[in-house]
Design a protein around this motif. Structure first.
Motif, mmCIF file in Angstrom:
data_model
loop_
_atom_site.group_PDB
_atom_site.id
_atom_site.type_symbol
_atom_site.label_atom_id
_atom_site.label_comp_id
_atom_site.label_asym_id
_atom_site.label_seq_id
_atom_site.Cartn_x
_atom_site.Cartn_y
_atom_site.Cartn_z
ATOM 1 N N ASN A 147 4.593 -41.349 48.253
ATOM 2 C CA ASN A 147 3.745 -41.927 47.213
ATOM 3 C C ASN A 147 2.590 -42.732 47.805
ATOM 4 O O ASN A 147 2.322 -43.870 47.400
ATOM 5 C CB ASN A 147 4.576 -42.800 46.271
ATOM 6 C CG ASN A 147 5.245 -43.954 46.994
ATOM 7 O OD1 ASN A 147 5.381 -43.936 48.223
ATOM 8 N ND2 ASN A 147 5.660 -44.967 46.246
ATOM 9 N N SER A 160 11.298 -30.166 51.760
ATOM 10 C CA SER A 160 9.950 -30.659 52.015
ATOM 11 C C SER A 160 9.724 -31.851 51.102
ATOM 12 O O SER A 160 10.022 -31.787 49.901
ATOM 13 C CB SER A 160 8.920 -29.561 51.731
ATOM 14 O OG SER A 160 7.625 -29.977 52.084
ATOM 15 N N HIS A 161 9.206 -32.943 51.655
ATOM 16 C CA HIS A 161 9.151 -34.208 50.925
ATOM 17 C C HIS A 161 7.712 -34.639 50.636
ATOM 18 O O HIS A 161 6.807 -34.403 51.431
ATOM 19 C CB HIS A 161 9.844 -35.310 51.734
ATOM 20 C CG HIS A 161 11.238 -34.967 52.129
ATOM 21 N ND1 HIS A 161 12.329 -35.166 51.304
ATOM 22 C CD2 HIS A 161 11.731 -34.421 53.274
ATOM 23 C CE1 HIS A 161 13.425 -34.762 51.921
ATOM 24 N NE2 HIS A 161 13.092 -34.314 53.113
ATOM 25 N N GLU A 162 7.549 -35.289 49.499
ATOM 26 C CA GLU A 162 6.287 -35.943 49.160
ATOM 27 C C GLU A 162 6.456 -37.446 49.352
ATOM 28 O O GLU A 162 7.563 -37.972 49.257
ATOM 29 C CB GLU A 162 5.885 -35.646 47.716
ATOM 30 C CG GLU A 162 5.337 -34.257 47.492
ATOM 31 C CD GLU A 162 4.794 -34.079 46.088
ATOM 32 O OE1 GLU A 162 3.564 -34.172 45.920
ATOM 33 O OE2 GLU A 162 5.610 -33.866 45.172
ATOM 34 N N ARG A 175 4.956 -32.740 52.625
ATOM 35 C CA ARG A 175 3.918 -32.109 51.804
ATOM 36 C C ARG A 175 2.706 -33.027 51.811
ATOM 37 O O ARG A 175 2.650 -34.013 51.073
ATOM 38 C CB ARG A 175 4.419 -31.864 50.386
ATOM 39 C CG ARG A 175 5.430 -30.747 50.292
ATOM 40 C CD ARG A 175 5.556 -30.195 48.875
ATOM 41 N NE ARG A 175 6.153 -31.155 47.967
ATOM 42 C CZ ARG A 175 7.463 -31.297 47.791
ATOM 43 N NH1 ARG A 175 8.314 -30.548 48.472
ATOM 44 N NH2 ARG A 175 7.929 -32.184 46.942
ATOM 45 N N CYS A 176 1.775 -32.700 52.647
ATOM 46 C CA CYS A 176 0.595 -33.548 52.822
ATOM 47 C C CYS A 176 -0.360 -33.373 51.642
ATOM 48 O O CYS A 176 -0.492 -32.279 51.076
ATOM 49 C CB CYS A 176 -0.097 -33.174 54.136
ATOM 50 S SG CYS A 176 -1.223 -34.436 54.720
ATOM 51 N N GLY A 177 -1.039 -34.455 51.276
ATOM 52 C CA GLY A 177 -1.935 -34.405 50.125
ATOM 53 C C GLY A 177 -3.209 -33.636 50.382
ATOM 54 O O GLY A 177 -3.664 -32.842 49.549
ATOM 55 N N SER A 217 -5.546 -39.749 43.929
ATOM 56 C CA SER A 217 -4.142 -39.964 44.282
ATOM 57 C C SER A 217 -3.703 -41.384 43.967
ATOM 58 O O SER A 217 -2.598 -41.614 43.453
ATOM 59 C CB SER A 217 -3.923 -39.672 45.767
ATOM 60 O OG SER A 217 -4.165 -38.318 46.061
#
Length: 333
Positions: free
Chosen positions: A37, A33-35, A147-149, A326
């Protein structure tokens, strides 16, 4: 239990087991699962269609487009293309999908793209849109590779996720406990007569976590034309019941014709509509993406849909607070 339920129950159980295993793999980090920027806002649901995602995406666009450099990313359901497609003046419903094309028509200055892979889509948008500050994701709650904020969960007032069942017994495409992935929950399609006691009842039934904010929204339609005594009214959305009820209040003699969500109109459909058309015809705005404007011409009058929350100030504050925090954190890194 009905006979059909007896047949479908094992399928629903197997589907649910598959969901449990899938989420467990992500929770245990066995699936990546990715974040990203850049602040990401996901508008999603747990059910299949009919909760009003597109009007709420448009609500966010109107709220944010003059304050931040934003982009909208969607899968582009029903399009005839594949991979990443960036919207431009040549785009059509065939290249983007009908819902993204509707958003692009209304907000041509806002960057919009479609891509099945949301992580890849966001990264491509970052390369194409200088200074991108916010990405609004249409229907990405089930895409755990991202990975949604901030996630906004929509559930219709007349079919709350707690009252529904998993496919194929019901309309749920994900587990009810997945509501905990959302920081905001919006009860959509509330009637104008919705009372504070009705809101308290739903609030008590949902048992939301302390970190979750609850809102209620209603659908607002453009005013119907007053010079149409007996219009032919067309819809092409998952659940037209509310729209048709609104129509009947204003035009009791209106002829109603419903088509499925994302319906691809062929010549037979258009001929049928043209044969039934009167002096004035009313359609929901998404049907502008068909051949109807060319065939019906000036007789065609469009009704647009808008979503309004019961507490717009609090909703905007939650959204902008997340974005600003953010952006500050991204600068530090």
């Amino acid at each position: 239990m009905k006979a059909a339920d007896i047949i479908l129950a094992p399928l629903s159980w197997m589907y649910g087991l598959g969901l449990v295993i899938r989420h467990m793999l992500y929770d245990d980090h066995l699936l990546p699962s990715h974040e990203v920027n850049v602040p990401t806002i996901c508008v999603g649901n747990l059910a299949v269609g009919g909760t009003g995602k597109t009007p709420h995406v448009e609500l966010l666009v109107r709220m944010l487009k003059d304050r931040y450099k934003i982009a909208v990313l969607s899968r582009g359901y029903g399009r005839k293309t594949h991979g990443f497609v960036y919207a431009d003046e040549r785009s059509t419903a065939q290249t983007l999908g009908d819902e993204p094309m509707q958003i692009h028509r209304k907000f041509p200055d806002v960057a919009l793209a479609v891509c099945e892979n949301r992580v890849r889509g966001i990264r491509q948008l970052q390369r194409m849109v200088p200074g991108l500050q916010v990405v609004i994701l249409d229907d990405a709650m089930q895409h755990r590779s991202l990975r949604c904020g901030l996630t906004i969960l929509l559930t219709a007032q007349d079919n709350l996720y707690i009252d529904d069942r998993l496919l194929p017994l019901g309309k749920l495409r994900d587990l009810p406990k997945r509501h905990l992935a959302a920081q905001a929950v919006i009860i959509t399609k509330c009637a104008e007569t919705f009372k504070p006691i009705d809101k308290r009842i739903i609030d008590n039934r949902l048992h939301l976590a302390a970190f979750q904010q609850l809102y209620f929204s209603r659908t607002v339609y453009d005013t119907l034309p007053q010079d149409c005594a007996k219009p032919l009214v067309l819809s092409g959305i998952a659940n037209p019941k509310e729209f048709f009820g609104h129509v009947k209040q204003s035009c009791p003699k209106a002829q109603l014709m419903a088509f499925p969500d994302h319906h691809r109109f062929d010549k037979k459909d258009i001929d049928k509509i043209e044969a039934a058309a009167g002096k004035c015809d009313v359609v929901l705005e998404r049907l502008l993406l068909t051949d109807l404007p060319q065939r019906l011409g000036d007789k065609l009058q469009v009704v647009a849909i808008h979503a309004e929350t019961d507490n717009p100030e609090a909703f905007e504050k939650q959204i902008t607070s997340y974005i600003n925090e953010s952006l500050r954190n991204n600068k530090k890194t």
